[in-house]
Design a protein around this motif. Sequence first.
Motif, PDB file in Angstrom:
ATOM      1  N   CYS A 374      59.777   5.609   2.186  1.00 11.09           N
ATOM      2  CA  CYS A 374      60.315   4.278   1.934  1.00 11.09           C
ATOM      3  C   CYS A 374      59.710   3.303   2.940  1.00 11.09           C
ATOM      4  N   ALA A 375      59.294   2.148   2.478  1.00 11.79           N
ATOM      5  CA  ALA A 375      58.659   1.169   3.361  1.00 11.79           C
ATOM      6  C   ALA A 375      59.642   0.572   4.358  1.00 11.79           C
ATOM      7  N   GLU A 376      60.951   0.653   4.095  1.00 12.28           N
ATOM      8  CA  GLU A 376      61.941   0.053   4.984  1.00 12.28           C
ATOM      9  C   GLU A 376      62.534   1.072   5.955  1.00 12.28           C
ATOM     10  N   THR A 412      63.680   3.323  -6.560  1.00 11.32           N
ATOM     11  CA  THR A 412      64.561   2.685  -5.587  1.00 11.32           C
ATOM     12  C   THR A 412      64.993   3.715  -4.560  1.00 11.32           C
ATOM     13  N   CYS A 413      64.955   3.358  -3.291  1.00 16.15           N
ATOM     14  CA  CYS A 413      65.354   4.276  -2.229  1.00 16.15           C
ATOM     15  C   CYS A 413      66.856   4.535  -2.319  1.00 16.15           C
ATOM     16  N   SER A 418      65.607  -0.027  -1.071  1.00 17.63           N
ATOM     17  CA  SER A 418      64.308  -0.697  -1.090  1.00 17.63           C
ATOM     18  C   SER A 418      63.505  -0.213  -2.294  1.00 17.63           C
ATOM     19  N   GLU A 419      62.654  -1.087  -2.806  1.00 18.08           N
ATOM     20  CA  GLU A 419      61.836  -0.746  -3.967  1.00 18.08           C
ATOM     21  C   GLU A 419      60.373  -0.543  -3.595  1.00 18.08           C
ATOM     22  N   LYS A 420      60.080  -0.513  -2.304  1.00 14.53           N
ATOM     23  CA  LYS A 420      58.703  -0.377  -1.851  1.00 14.53           C
ATOM     24  C   LYS A 420      58.502   0.968  -1.163  1.00 14.53           C
ATOM     25  N   VAL A 421      57.302   1.544  -1.379  1.00 12.69           N
ATOM     26  CA  VAL A 421      56.945   2.804  -0.730  1.00 12.69           C
ATOM     27  C   VAL A 421      55.745   2.570   0.178  1.00 12.69           C
ATOM     28  N   ARG A 422      55.555   3.497   1.076  1.00 13.45           N
ATOM     29  CA  ARG A 422      54.448   3.428   2.018  1.00 13.45           C
ATOM     30  C   ARG A 422      53.790   4.793   2.099  1.00 13.45           C
TER      31      ARG A 422
END
Length: 656
Positions: A374-376, A412-413, A418-422
């Motif tokens: 998760c990006a967050e 979604t995490c 959060s909806e962004k991945v890394r």
Amino acid sequence: MTARRVARVLLDSPLPQLDRLFDYALPDGVEVEPGVRVRVPLRSAGRLIDGFVVEVDDEDDGDRPLSMLETVVSTVPVLPPALYALARRVADRAAGSAADILRLAIPKRMVRAEKAWLAVGPPPPPALDADALTRADAVLGEYPELLAGVRAGERMVVDAPPRPARDIPAGAWAVLLAAAAARELADGRSAILVVPDYRDQAQLERALAAFVPPEAVVRDDSDQSGPARYAQFLRTLADAPCIVIGRRSAVYAPVRAGFVAIWDDGDPLLSEPLSPGVHARDAALVRQELEGSALLFAGHTRTTDVQRLVDVRWVREIAAARRTSPRVVLSATREGERGSRVPSSAFQAAREAVAHGPVLVQVSRPGYAPSLVCAECRRPARCAACAGPLRAARAGAVPTCAWCGRAAHGWTCAHCQSEKVRMASSGSERTADELGRAFPGVRVIVSDGAHPVAEVDGRPALVVATRGAEPFAPGGYAAVVLLDGERMLLSEALRIGEDCLRWWSDAAALAAPGAPVHLVGVTGPVARALATWTQAAYARSELAERAPLHMPPAVRLASVEGPIRAVDATLAELRAEVPDLGPDAILGPVARTSSPDTPTARALVRFDYATGRAVAESLRAAVVADAARARARTRGKGTPARNTLRVRFDIPEPDL
């Protein structure tokens, strides 16, 4: 009473209760030779079954009721007495069936190949070139005591020269084994060379071509077609000596071997996954004890298994006349370089070397981004359907699950929404992408499980390869960079340090003499062993640490898995029959499934090598008794009986 001829037959059956010789009467006028394939009736099953004739004898008690042998499938004796003795001994050591071993050793019969072999007749002894033997003697001169040990039938271990050969497109290790095999062939005896995979076998074939004619080399591997493999197997039955090369099953080749060599015995590919799961190293040790042939373990590293044999003086260490090692540099990532995977020293070495030839970059994992977070909150990104890890096939692509393959649209995490991945890691493809931008104009080659590359030429290139998939470069790589070492060492496996040292040493041995080998971001005993090229000392220290903990290979380890009641009964019988087991010998049992109908469990048994035979006999008896009970339960119900109790010996590490 009347005398009659009786054939003792080993049935080709996976059922453990049938792992013995059955007597069958021979029809009048029928003569069979030991080792031939036959078909016989199985009274309890009411059908015909294949088998091998092991013995033929005269019986005085002709009144004993015996079934008649039905058919002689082939007159070619494919099971020599020595092969049966080896299969029987190996199976008994691993609490398995001899038929399972022979299924690995003897290929399926191919009628046309057999007829062609019978029509040609036995081959003549191979003609060897005197100049080639002189070159072989020069190669063996690097290890002055090796040839004498081979001729004396000793058990030996050598640390192979870590460099490519000069005039042959193969590693120096392959040339050494080929030279020893050629010398054995010149003395009129066969040799068996066992390697883990096709890459090693290709190098060995090229090395042998420099010393012996092609007709003297016999392949034993599953890459061949069925007829070709069976024809090669029939060649090993001839009296004329030959050199057998192949994978793990080649150790059972039915030649009159005077020399058996195992290359890189730490590679898990040499461990047979099929029952009874015998490692080629253990089968070779049993064969040497039965036949008195010379046995050689060779590798760029030393496994703790072989080091234990050296420590107990069962295997002798053969030293090189002159010690050589690659130029290893430990490149630690400095504070200012935390964002970069390649430190400045390794990057500069690669930049200078790529102008003169190929540069190898070893990474730990294939793919582009093998894991996402998760990006967050930086928690691992998981699939909503099966909770498997998500990965990315390329930059900007929709994440997919590594387990079920579903695309994670609208992910979604679960923790922070959060909806962004890394991207949390870089695989071979992402590393190639990054290096391609850093080295413009330089070709980039990826070699991994999905993109296998066996060999690269000497032109400038960046070769990004996963561990074990490094292509061979004739003349050697101009530089080698070993990335992700710290990540590799994070595994909880008992042998991870040993494995990492083997992966890095094999890659370092691909470097040209004097070329730099940079190990990035790793310190500690494993890094020091690589830098000083003292792998045997590392194996010795690892073995010393495991001995007080009773961990393999200081002790042997077996697993028992099946229904909870059967496992408990088996362990109780084992305790009663082998009183020498210590109080901490049995680990478990631990429940494996939560099914109320057939709950299963698994236990581990640790035991000394001296009690191995008693433990194997006890566990094997339990397997046979359980199989007999399973057959009794299913008799008359129309469903086949299944073996519910499973035993496996020589587990490399505990894993309940």
